[in-house]
Motif scaffolding. Structure first.
Motif, PDB file in Angstrom:
ATOM      1  N   ILE A  78      21.415  13.116   7.409  1.00  0.00           N
ATOM      2  CA  ILE A  78      21.084  13.588   6.071  1.00  0.00           C
ATOM      3  C   ILE A  78      19.817  12.897   5.572  1.00  0.00           C
ATOM      4  O   ILE A  78      18.909  13.539   5.048  1.00  0.00           O
ATOM      5  CB  ILE A  78      22.259  13.355   5.104  1.00  0.00           C
ATOM      6  N   ASP A  79      19.751  11.583   5.768  1.00  0.00           N
ATOM      7  CA  ASP A  79      18.571  10.827   5.339  1.00  0.00           C
ATOM      8  C   ASP A  79      17.323  11.287   6.077  1.00  0.00           C
ATOM      9  O   ASP A  79      16.251  11.430   5.484  1.00  0.00           O
ATOM     10  CB  ASP A  79      18.785   9.327   5.561  1.00  0.00           C
ATOM     11  N   MET A  80      17.438  11.523   7.381  1.00  0.00           N
ATOM     12  CA  MET A  80      16.282  11.956   8.155  1.00  0.00           C
ATOM     13  C   MET A  80      15.860  13.361   7.749  1.00  0.00           C
ATOM     14  O   MET A  80      14.665  13.643   7.659  1.00  0.00           O
ATOM     15  CB  MET A  80      16.577  11.895   9.653  1.00  0.00           C
ATOM     16  N   ALA A  81      16.810  14.233   7.469  1.00  0.00           N
ATOM     17  CA  ALA A  81      16.477  15.586   7.018  1.00  0.00           C
ATOM     18  C   ALA A  81      15.737  15.533   5.688  1.00  0.00           C
ATOM     19  O   ALA A  81      14.781  16.280   5.469  1.00  0.00           O
ATOM     20  CB  ALA A  81      17.742  16.429   6.900  1.00  0.00           C
ATOM     21  N   GLN A  82      16.152  14.639   4.800  1.00  0.00           N
ATOM     22  CA  GLN A  82      15.474  14.483   3.514  1.00  0.00           C
ATOM     23  C   GLN A  82      14.045  13.992   3.725  1.00  0.00           C
ATOM     24  O   GLN A  82      13.108  14.504   3.096  1.00  0.00           O
ATOM     25  CB  GLN A  82      16.230  13.508   2.627  1.00  0.00           C
ATOM     26  N   LEU A  83      13.848  13.020   4.612  1.00  0.00           N
ATOM     27  CA  LEU A  83      12.504  12.513   4.876  1.00  0.00           C
ATOM     28  C   LEU A  83      11.608  13.590   5.491  1.00  0.00           C
ATOM     29  O   LEU A  83      10.434  13.701   5.141  1.00  0.00           O
ATOM     30  CB  LEU A  83      12.547  11.293   5.790  1.00  0.00           C
ATOM     31  N   LEU A  84      12.157  14.389   6.390  1.00  0.00           N
ATOM     32  CA  LEU A  84      11.373  15.457   6.999  1.00  0.00           C
ATOM     33  C   LEU A  84      10.990  16.511   5.963  1.00  0.00           C
ATOM     34  O   LEU A  84       9.885  17.056   5.990  1.00  0.00           O
ATOM     35  CB  LEU A  84      12.139  16.096   8.161  1.00  0.00           C
ATOM     36  N   THR A  85      11.892  16.789   5.028  1.00  0.00           N
ATOM     37  CA  THR A  85      11.601  17.737   3.957  1.00  0.00           C
ATOM     38  C   THR A  85      10.514  17.193   3.042  1.00  0.00           C
ATOM     39  O   THR A  85       9.568  17.907   2.676  1.00  0.00           O
ATOM     40  CB  THR A  85      12.875  18.037   3.146  1.00  0.00           C
ATOM     41  N   LEU A  86      10.619  15.914   2.680  1.00  0.00           N
ATOM     42  CA  LEU A  86       9.596  15.299   1.834  1.00  0.00           C
ATOM     43  C   LEU A  86       8.243  15.260   2.553  1.00  0.00           C
ATOM     44  O   LEU A  86       7.203  15.421   1.925  1.00  0.00           O
ATOM     45  CB  LEU A  86      10.026  13.894   1.406  1.00  0.00           C
ATOM     46  N   ARG A  87       8.258  15.062   3.871  1.00  0.00           N
ATOM     47  CA  ARG A  87       7.014  15.075   4.658  1.00  0.00           C
ATOM     48  C   ARG A  87       6.346  16.431   4.561  1.00  0.00           C
ATOM     49  O   ARG A  87       5.136  16.531   4.341  1.00  0.00           O
ATOM     50  CB  ARG A  87       7.325  14.714   6.106  1.00  0.00           C
ATOM     51  N   ALA A  88       7.134  17.497   4.722  1.00  0.00           N
ATOM     52  CA  ALA A  88       6.580  18.854   4.625  1.00  0.00           C
ATOM     53  C   ALA A  88       6.052  19.127   3.218  1.00  0.00           C
ATOM     54  O   ALA A  88       4.983  19.727   3.053  1.00  0.00           O
ATOM     55  CB  ALA A  88       7.648  19.870   4.997  1.00  0.00           C
ATOM     56  N   MET A  89       6.782  18.669   2.206  1.00  0.00           N
ATOM     57  CA  MET A  89       6.332  18.852   0.823  1.00  0.00           C
ATOM     58  C   MET A  89       5.024  18.102   0.576  1.00  0.00           C
ATOM     59  O   MET A  89       4.118  18.617  -0.090  1.00  0.00           O
ATOM     60  CB  MET A  89       7.407  18.355  -0.154  1.00  0.00           C
ATOM     61  N   LEU A  90       4.928  16.885   1.102  1.00  0.00           N
ATOM     62  CA  LEU A  90       3.721  16.090   0.919  1.00  0.00           C
ATOM     63  C   LEU A  90       2.514  16.769   1.560  1.00  0.00           C
ATOM     64  O   LEU A  90       1.425  16.797   0.986  1.00  0.00           O
ATOM     65  CB  LEU A  90       3.926  14.687   1.502  1.00  0.00           C
TER      66      LEU A  90
END
Length: 68
Positions: free
Chosen positions: A9-21
């Motif tokens: 879950i944490d890694m999925a959140q980081l990957l999503t934030l990376r795409a948003m950034l």
């Protein structure tokens, strides 16, 4: 259907934030919610948008076992 658990879950959140950034760096903005950059800063990342993106890329590559 895929179910994420634990650290996934944490890694999925980081990957999503990376795409948003990456989208923010190209000029897209969120209307009412905080930016990905500000959320990542609150999570403890330091530096400019480019430096944070490099940190996220390194974490992603380490997780996937890729070498750049």
């Amino acid at each position: 259907m895929t179910v994420l658990t634990g650290t996934q879950i944490d890694m999925a959140q980081l990957l999503t934030l990376r795409a948003m950034l990456k989208l923010e760096m190209k000029g897209m903005k969120r209307s009412r919610a905080p930016s990905a950059y500000s959320m990542l800063k609150q999570m403890g990342y330091k530096g400019t948008r480019e430096q944070i993106l490099e940190q996220l890329d390194a974490a992603r590559n380490e997780l996937l076992g890729e070498k750049v």
